[in-house]
Write a protein that holds these residues in place. Structure first.
Motif, PDB file in Angstrom:
ATOM      1  N   GLN A  49       8.920   7.317 -23.780  1.00 50.05           N
ATOM      2  CA  GLN A  49      10.149   7.731 -24.443  1.00 50.05           C
ATOM      3  C   GLN A  49      11.289   6.776 -24.112  1.00 50.05           C
ATOM      4  OE1 GLN A  49      11.028  11.869 -24.433  1.00 50.05           O
ATOM      5  NE2 GLN A  49      13.158  11.619 -25.052  1.00 50.05           N
ATOM      6  N   GLY A  50      11.331   6.317 -22.861  1.00 52.15           N
ATOM      7  CA  GLY A  50      12.373   5.368 -22.478  1.00 52.15           C
ATOM      8  C   GLY A  50      12.301   4.083 -23.280  1.00 52.15           C
ATOM      9  N   ARG A  51      11.096   3.590 -23.520  1.00 53.32           N
ATOM     10  CA  ARG A  51      10.942   2.350 -24.287  1.00 53.32           C
ATOM     11  C   ARG A  51      11.283   2.555 -25.762  1.00 53.32           C
ATOM     12  NH1 ARG A  51       5.485   0.040 -21.153  1.00 53.32           N
ATOM     13  NH2 ARG A  51       6.543  -0.042 -19.118  1.00 53.32           N
ATOM     14  N   LEU A  52      10.878   3.703 -26.291  1.00 58.75           N
ATOM     15  CA  LEU A  52      11.238   4.010 -27.670  1.00 58.75           C
ATOM     16  C   LEU A  52      12.750   4.179 -27.827  1.00 58.75           C
ATOM     17  CD1 LEU A  52       8.421   6.573 -28.550  1.00 58.75           C
ATOM     18  CD2 LEU A  52       8.707   4.296 -29.555  1.00 58.75           C
ATOM     19  N   HIS A  53      13.357   4.824 -26.841  1.00 58.12           N
ATOM     20  CA  HIS A  53      14.805   5.041 -26.899  1.00 58.12           C
ATOM     21  C   HIS A  53      15.556   3.716 -26.843  1.00 58.12           C
ATOM     22  CE1 HIS A  53      18.751   6.320 -24.949  1.00 58.12           C
ATOM     23  NE2 HIS A  53      18.758   6.879 -26.130  1.00 58.12           N
ATOM     24  N   GLU A  54      15.108   2.823 -25.980  1.00 60.04           N
ATOM     25  CA  GLU A  54      15.748   1.512 -25.869  1.00 60.04           C
ATOM     26  C   GLU A  54      15.652   0.742 -27.189  1.00 60.04           C
ATOM     27  OE1 GLU A  54      15.458  -2.515 -23.055  1.00 60.04           O
ATOM     28  OE2 GLU A  54      14.112  -0.808 -22.718  1.00 60.04           O
ATOM     29  N   ARG A  55      14.536   0.950 -27.895  1.00 54.62           N
ATOM     30  CA  ARG A  55      14.334   0.250 -29.185  1.00 54.62           C
ATOM     31  C   ARG A  55      15.057   0.954 -30.340  1.00 54.62           C
ATOM     32  NH1 ARG A  55      14.214  -2.350 -32.920  1.00 54.62           N
ATOM     33  NH2 ARG A  55      12.654  -3.775 -33.752  1.00 54.62           N
ATOM     34  N   GLY A  56      15.506   2.206 -30.092  1.00 54.72           N
ATOM     35  CA  GLY A  56      16.160   2.965 -31.152  1.00 54.72           C
ATOM     36  C   GLY A  56      15.208   3.728 -32.037  1.00 54.72           C
ATOM     37  N   TRP A  57      13.954   3.931 -31.561  1.00 56.55           N
ATOM     38  CA  TRP A  57      12.916   4.546 -32.381  1.00 56.55           C
ATOM     39  C   TRP A  57      12.414   5.878 -31.832  1.00 56.55           C
ATOM     40  CZ3 TRP A  57       9.192  -0.161 -33.586  1.00 56.55           C
ATOM     41  CH2 TRP A  57       9.869  -1.069 -34.439  1.00 56.55           C
ATOM     42  N   VAL A  58      13.089   6.459 -30.877  1.00 55.91           N
ATOM     43  CA  VAL A  58      12.566   7.672 -30.259  1.00 55.91           C
ATOM     44  C   VAL A  58      12.677   8.879 -31.192  1.00 55.91           C
ATOM     45  CG1 VAL A  58      14.721   8.410 -29.138  1.00 55.91           C
ATOM     46  CG2 VAL A  58      12.508   8.968 -28.099  1.00 55.91           C
ATOM     47  N   ALA A  59      13.611   8.841 -32.134  1.00 54.00           N
ATOM     48  CA  ALA A  59      13.799   9.961 -33.063  1.00 54.00           C
ATOM     49  C   ALA A  59      13.732   9.428 -34.489  1.00 54.00           C
ATOM     50  CB  ALA A  59      15.131  10.659 -32.807  1.00 54.00           C
ATOM     51  N   PRO A  60      12.533   9.209 -35.013  1.00 54.29           N
ATOM     52  CA  PRO A  60      12.388   8.575 -36.325  1.00 54.29           C
ATOM     53  C   PRO A  60      13.102   9.304 -37.458  1.00 54.29           C
ATOM     54  CG  PRO A  60      10.283   8.581 -35.178  1.00 54.29           C
ATOM     55  CD  PRO A  60      11.216   9.435 -34.374  1.00 54.29           C
ATOM     56  N   ALA A  61      13.173  10.644 -37.393  1.00 59.68           N
ATOM     57  CA  ALA A  61      13.743  11.413 -38.502  1.00 59.68           C
ATOM     58  C   ALA A  61      15.245  11.641 -38.376  1.00 59.68           C
ATOM     59  CB  ALA A  61      13.029  12.767 -38.619  1.00 59.68           C
ATOM     60  N   TRP A  62      15.829  11.340 -37.228  1.00 60.34           N
ATOM     61  CA  TRP A  62      17.260  11.574 -37.058  1.00 60.34           C
ATOM     62  C   TRP A  62      18.059  10.493 -37.789  1.00 60.34           C
ATOM     63  CZ3 TRP A  62      19.031  13.263 -31.513  1.00 60.34           C
ATOM     64  CH2 TRP A  62      18.223  14.307 -31.054  1.00 60.34           C
ATOM     65  N   PRO A  63      19.224  10.849 -38.300  1.00 57.41           N
ATOM     66  CA  PRO A  63      20.102   9.830 -38.894  1.00 57.41           C
ATOM     67  C   PRO A  63      20.551   8.818 -37.827  1.00 57.41           C
ATOM     68  CG  PRO A  63      20.809  12.051 -39.507  1.00 57.41           C
ATOM     69  CD  PRO A  63      19.792  12.207 -38.412  1.00 57.41           C
ATOM     70  N   ARG A  64      20.811   7.615 -38.246  1.00 60.24           N
ATOM     71  CA  ARG A  64      21.242   6.578 -37.305  1.00 60.24           C
ATOM     72  C   ARG A  64      22.560   6.928 -36.640  1.00 60.24           C
ATOM     73  NH1 ARG A  64      19.744   0.892 -40.471  1.00 60.24           N
ATOM     74  NH2 ARG A  64      17.468   1.210 -40.448  1.00 60.24           N
ATOM     75  N   ALA A  65      23.396   7.663 -37.351  1.00 58.37           N
ATOM     76  CA  ALA A  65      24.688   8.054 -36.779  1.00 58.37           C
ATOM     77  C   ALA A  65      24.539   8.910 -35.542  1.00 58.37           C
ATOM     78  CB  ALA A  65      25.511   8.802 -37.835  1.00 58.37           C
ATOM     79  N   TRP A  66      23.397   9.566 -35.402  1.00 53.65           N
ATOM     80  CA  TRP A  66      23.143  10.427 -34.239  1.00 53.65           C
ATOM     81  C   TRP A  66      22.150   9.793 -33.260  1.00 53.65           C
ATOM     82  CZ3 TRP A  66      26.290  14.347 -33.430  1.00 53.65           C
ATOM     83  CH2 TRP A  66      26.960  14.914 -34.511  1.00 53.65           C
ATOM     84  N   GLY A  67      21.891   8.508 -33.403  1.00 52.49           N
ATOM     85  CA  GLY A  67      21.001   7.822 -32.474  1.00 52.49           C
ATOM     86  C   GLY A  67      19.563   7.757 -32.921  1.00 52.49           C
ATOM     87  N   GLY A  68      19.272   8.186 -34.153  1.00 55.24           N
ATOM     88  CA  GLY A  68      17.910   8.153 -34.661  1.00 55.24           C
ATOM     89  C   GLY A  68      17.589   6.852 -35.357  1.00 55.24           C
ATOM     90  N   ALA A  69      16.339   6.744 -35.815  1.00 56.54           N
ATOM     91  CA  ALA A  69      15.909   5.539 -36.530  1.00 56.54           C
ATOM     92  C   ALA A  69      16.300   5.591 -37.996  1.00 56.54           C
ATOM     93  CB  ALA A  69      14.396   5.368 -36.399  1.00 56.54           C
ATOM     94  N   GLY A  70      16.490   6.805 -38.527  1.00 55.60           N
ATOM     95  CA  GLY A  70      16.874   6.938 -39.928  1.00 55.60           C
ATOM     96  C   GLY A  70      15.788   6.515 -40.898  1.00 55.60           C
ATOM     97  N   TRP A  71      14.519   6.635 -40.490  1.00 54.73           N
ATOM     98  CA  TRP A  71      13.413   6.202 -41.343  1.00 54.73           C
ATOM     99  C   TRP A  71      13.134   7.198 -42.462  1.00 54.73           C
ATOM    100  CZ3 TRP A  71       9.665   4.877 -36.749  1.00 54.73           C
ATOM    101  CH2 TRP A  71      10.036   3.641 -36.200  1.00 54.73           C
ATOM    102  N   THR A  72      12.504   6.699 -43.506  1.00 55.61           N
ATOM    103  CA  THR A  72      12.009   7.566 -44.566  1.00 55.61           C
ATOM    104  C   THR A  72      10.759   8.301 -44.071  1.00 55.61           C
ATOM    105  OG1 THR A  72      10.519   5.909 -45.492  1.00 55.61           O
ATOM    106  CG2 THR A  72      12.811   5.917 -46.291  1.00 55.61           C
ATOM    107  N   ALA A  73      10.358   9.336 -44.813  1.00 48.56           N
ATOM    108  CA  ALA A  73       9.143  10.066 -44.449  1.00 48.56           C
ATOM    109  C   ALA A  73       7.930   9.151 -44.476  1.00 48.56           C
ATOM    110  CB  ALA A  73       8.946  11.245 -45.402  1.00 48.56           C
TER     111      ALA A  73
END
Length: 412
Positions: free
Chosen positions: A68-92
């Motif tokens: 989780q730490g490595r994903l968080h550092e890359r910005g990918w720990v929350a794929p479905a969250w909007p980028r404004a909230w720290g997520g990746a903002g990816w599509t489904a």
């Protein structure tokens, strides 16, 4: 179908990607290239081993924290969250592809109730104070959340919840119990629905609360599964005080909040990918067993592979960009229940086949692992996974409940 052809077909289907190169959109190539480069670097051998050894809904907790730490550092720990909230903002579709690559590379499975369920709910329905307090901690992995829904007399019928919360000034006083609470012994937070009133309809009078697990009067007791692993728990509340500010949504409208949470959780899951992981293990087991297996086993593997292909098509159609989501009819409304039902039961049948392939070695206990018997290690894991998955057709709504929901939608 000749047995040799069945074996070859099962191996081919199980080992290839869920989404073939020909089926990917042109924009997928750059995304997949970035994902694969990251996984090649970030997934060290110890993390891959933890991913391969996963039994239940998450991998070894220490490996989860590192991953989780490595994903968080890359910005990918929350794929479905909007980028404004720290997520990746990816599509489904991107989330599906990412999860697929994680499975192919034996990535650990995160303890992700906060990421997949509660976080999206708080982004949508939480107060600014709740968002400030909890969202960043979820992303970092500082807060681990368990779900307090089921009770001894309220499993699939959550409207039967009796755990009581009485308002006393600026807090609620909670009494009652929850059961089958996955990961409560690891968690420092719980999101729960409790009864705050007895109204005309049972679904009314429920309230959604956020509860600190170190609250005085809260007790966690383990429930060992069939495999002997500690994944489930019973949780008891004896005059536990919960601040009113920890309520999500209006008092007595927790049913609406809980339904939205479950909808968000389903949207963030990729069940076909998890089933593919199990089929991959089954295929490797069949290949390792060679000619010692009954021919019927290879035919079963081929049949399960075909079923997974069909299940994957269903999931891709059910994505927000897929055809099923664009349909206004009752078939589309029944899709979440179909996904749960088909995925759970297919997963169980694959795990059962893998255990059978192990033969007499499947009687080995997990306690034998690490003592220099690789065959027994593999067999013990196969049996433990089979036992752990027996709960899959019960949690998040039993198979019987899902069939009733599907029938209800189709008969409208």
């Amino acid at each position: 179908m000749p047995d040799g052809d069945a074996a070859m077909m099962g191996s081919e289907v199980a080992s290839r990607s869920l989404l073939s190169d020909q089926e990917r959109a042109p924009d997928d190539a750059a995304f997949l290239s970035e994902v694969r480069a990251f996984l090649d670097e970030a997934l060290t051998p110890d993390l891959r081993e933890a991913g391969r050894n996963t039994l239940g809904v998450h991998s070894d907790l220490a490996a989860c924290r590192v991953w989780q730490g490595r994903l968080h550092e890359r910005g990918w720990v929350a794929p479905a969250w909007p980028r404004a909230w720290g997520g990746a903002g990816w599509t489904a579709r991107q989330r599906f592809l990412f999860d697929q690559e994680c499975v192919r590379n034996d990535a650990p499975v995160l303890f992700a109730g906060g990421i997949r369920s509660l976080g999206p709910l708080l982004i949508e329905m939480g107060t600014p104070a709740q968002q400030d307090r909890y969202l960043a901690a979820i992303l970092r992995g500082d807060d681990l959340w368990c779900q307090g829904f089921s009770e001894p007399s309220a499993g699939s019928d959550l409207a039967a919840i009796t755990t009581r919360a009485e308002r006393e000034g600026d807090h609620y006083r909670v009494n009652g119990s929850k059961i089958w609470t996955t990961g409560a012994h690891h968690s420092n937070r719980m999101f729960a629905i409790v009864r705050t009133a007895q109204l005309e309809k049972r679904q009314q009078g429920l309230t959604f609360l956020l509860i600190d697990m170190d609250s005085p009067g809260l007790t966690v007791r383990p429930i060992l599964g069939l495999s002997g692993e500690h994944e489930f728990n019973a949780v008891y509340f004896d005059d536990v005080q919960v601040p009113v500010e920890n309520r999500v949504g209006p008092e007595n409208d927790g049913w609406t909040v809980a339904k939205r949470l479950m909808s968000l959780a389903r949207a963030n899951n990729t069940p076909a990918v998890l089933v593919a992981k199990a089929l991959r293990r089954a295929t490797l087991a069949v290949q390792a067993a060679g000619e010692t297996l009954e021919p019927s086993v290879r035919r079963r593997l081929a049949g399960l592979s075909v079923e997974l292909e069909a299940f994957t098509r269903l999931e891709l159609d059910a994505l927000p960009s897929g055809r099923a989501q664009d349909s206004p009819d009752s078939t589309a409304q029944a899709t979440p229940s179909m996904m749960k039902l088909i995925g759970s039961e297919l997963h169980q049948r694959i795990a059962e086949l893998t255990m059978e392939v192990a033969g007499p070695a499947a009687a080995a206990s997990l306690a034998i692992r690490g003592q220099g018997y690789p065959e027994l290690d593999t067999a013990a894991l196969a049996t433990a996974r089979h036992f752990s998955l027996r709960a899959a057709s019960v949690y998040s709504g039993t198979s019987e409940t899902q069939r009733n929901l599907i029938a209800g939608q189709l008969l409208k």
